[in-house]
Design a protein around this motif. Structure first.
Motif, mmCIF file in Angstrom:
data_model
loop_
_atom_site.group_PDB
_atom_site.id
_atom_site.type_symbol
_atom_site.label_atom_id
_atom_site.label_comp_id
_atom_site.label_asym_id
_atom_site.label_seq_id
_atom_site.Cartn_x
_atom_site.Cartn_y
_atom_site.Cartn_z
ATOM 1 N N SER A 95 0.813 -1.319 -0.025
ATOM 2 C CA SER A 95 -0.005 0.058 -0.140
ATOM 3 C C SER A 95 0.677 1.297 0.019
ATOM 4 O O SER A 95 0.545 2.223 -0.904
ATOM 5 N N PHE A 96 1.936 1.378 0.756
ATOM 6 C CA PHE A 96 2.900 2.672 0.817
ATOM 7 C C PHE A 96 3.601 2.619 -0.415
ATOM 8 O O PHE A 96 3.745 3.701 -0.977
ATOM 9 N N ALA A 97 3.911 1.419 -1.032
ATOM 10 C CA ALA A 97 4.736 1.562 -2.346
ATOM 11 C C ALA A 97 3.532 2.018 -3.436
ATOM 12 O O ALA A 97 3.895 2.897 -4.181
ATOM 13 N N GLY A 98 2.363 1.754 -3.477
ATOM 14 C CA GLY A 98 1.184 2.446 -4.274
ATOM 15 C C GLY A 98 1.246 3.869 -4.307
ATOM 16 O O GLY A 98 1.158 4.485 -4.991
ATOM 17 N N ILE A 99 1.081 4.283 -2.749
ATOM 18 C CA ILE A 99 0.771 5.463 -2.626
ATOM 19 C C ILE A 99 2.129 6.770 -3.166
ATOM 20 O O ILE A 99 2.158 7.411 -3.800
ATOM 21 N N VAL A 100 3.332 6.041 -2.888
ATOM 22 C CA VAL A 100 4.624 6.397 -3.360
ATOM 23 C C VAL A 100 4.809 6.672 -4.939
ATOM 24 O O VAL A 100 5.128 7.604 -5.508
ATOM 25 N N ALA A 101 4.131 5.331 -5.710
ATOM 26 C CA ALA A 101 4.294 5.456 -7.021
ATOM 27 C C ALA A 101 3.237 6.552 -7.587
ATOM 28 O O ALA A 101 3.093 7.160 -8.692
ATOM 29 N N LEU A 102 2.130 6.604 -6.807
ATOM 30 C CA LEU A 102 0.992 7.440 -7.391
ATOM 31 C C LEU A 102 1.751 8.868 -7.151
ATOM 32 O O LEU A 102 1.367 9.849 -8.103
ATOM 33 N N TRP A 103 2.267 9.381 -6.151
ATOM 34 C CA TRP A 103 2.859 10.489 -5.656
ATOM 35 C C TRP A 103 3.748 11.030 -6.659
ATOM 36 O O TRP A 103 4.165 12.079 -7.379
ATOM 37 N N ALA A 104 4.675 9.786 -7.264
ATOM 38 C CA ALA A 104 5.942 10.003 -8.116
ATOM 39 C C ALA A 104 5.402 10.378 -9.677
ATOM 40 O O ALA A 104 5.763 11.302 -10.174
ATOM 41 N N LEU A 148 2.545 11.430 -10.552
ATOM 42 C CA LEU A 148 1.937 13.043 -10.456
ATOM 43 C C LEU A 148 2.972 13.951 -10.629
ATOM 44 O O LEU A 148 2.715 14.924 -11.401
ATOM 45 N N ASN A 149 4.009 14.011 -9.837
ATOM 46 C CA ASN A 149 5.131 14.834 -10.018
ATOM 47 C C ASN A 149 5.713 14.748 -11.443
ATOM 48 O O ASN A 149 6.030 15.962 -12.060
ATOM 49 N N ILE A 150 5.597 13.426 -12.135
ATOM 50 C CA ILE A 150 6.339 13.465 -13.207
ATOM 51 C C ILE A 150 5.348 13.997 -14.425
ATOM 52 O O ILE A 150 5.624 14.796 -15.384
ATOM 53 N N ILE A 151 3.937 13.942 -14.113
ATOM 54 C CA ILE A 151 3.037 14.528 -15.121
ATOM 55 C C ILE A 151 3.304 16.028 -15.052
ATOM 56 O O ILE A 151 3.066 16.599 -15.773
#
Length: 146
Positions: free
Chosen positions: A80-89, A91-94
């Motif tokens: 779950s934590f890895a999913g949240i970090v991937a979503l955050w990353a 969004l920053n790339i976009i």
């Protein structure tokens, strides 16, 4: 019971010392005035039965079942934590790509074309909408392991 409250500046709610709330007099609301700040608050409360749909409850119960059946809860928390970090990353790339002038326009064009194709393919005709509904239900069942 749900409630919503908002604080509006005077020009939006008052006009020459008369309230603009004559059209919504039948709704359950109350005005809250604060003499220190020149604004007026509006509080609305909704009563009655909950408006949650059964799909929301199904998703919550499915998540609870996965949590209860899981033997490796630490791994589930890490995933779950890895999913949240991937979503955050992502969004920053976009956001970084969106700041580039040519690429953002190209992505916008691709988005418009894909939306047009998706609407034509799945939303325009009834048999296609039923096919999309079956695809979504099958995907949800596969993801939840049912």
């Amino acid at each position: 019971m749900a409630s919503v409250s908002a604080t509006l500046p005077p020009p939006l709610l008052l006009s020459q010392r008369k309230t603009n709330l004559t059209s919504v007099q039948k709704l359950p609301f109350s005005l809250i005035r604060d003499r220190r700040i020149p604004s007026m608050g509006l509080m609305v409360k909704a009563g009655g039965k909950s408006s949650e749909s059964s799909t929301d409850l199904d998703v919550i119960s499915s998540i609870q079942n996965v949590w209860d059946k899981s033997e490796d809860r630490l791994g589930l928390i890490g995933l779950s934590f890895a999913g949240i970090v991937a979503l955050w990353a992502s969004l920053n790339i976009i956001t970084a790509i969106d700041k580039l002038p040519v690429i953002s326009s190209g992505f916008e064009l691709v988005g418009i074309l894909f939306s047009t194709w998706f609407t034509y393919r799945y939303l325009l005709f009834k048999p296609d909408r039923e096919e999309l509904s079956q695809i979504v239900k099958k995907s949800v069942a596969d993801i939840l392991g049912q």
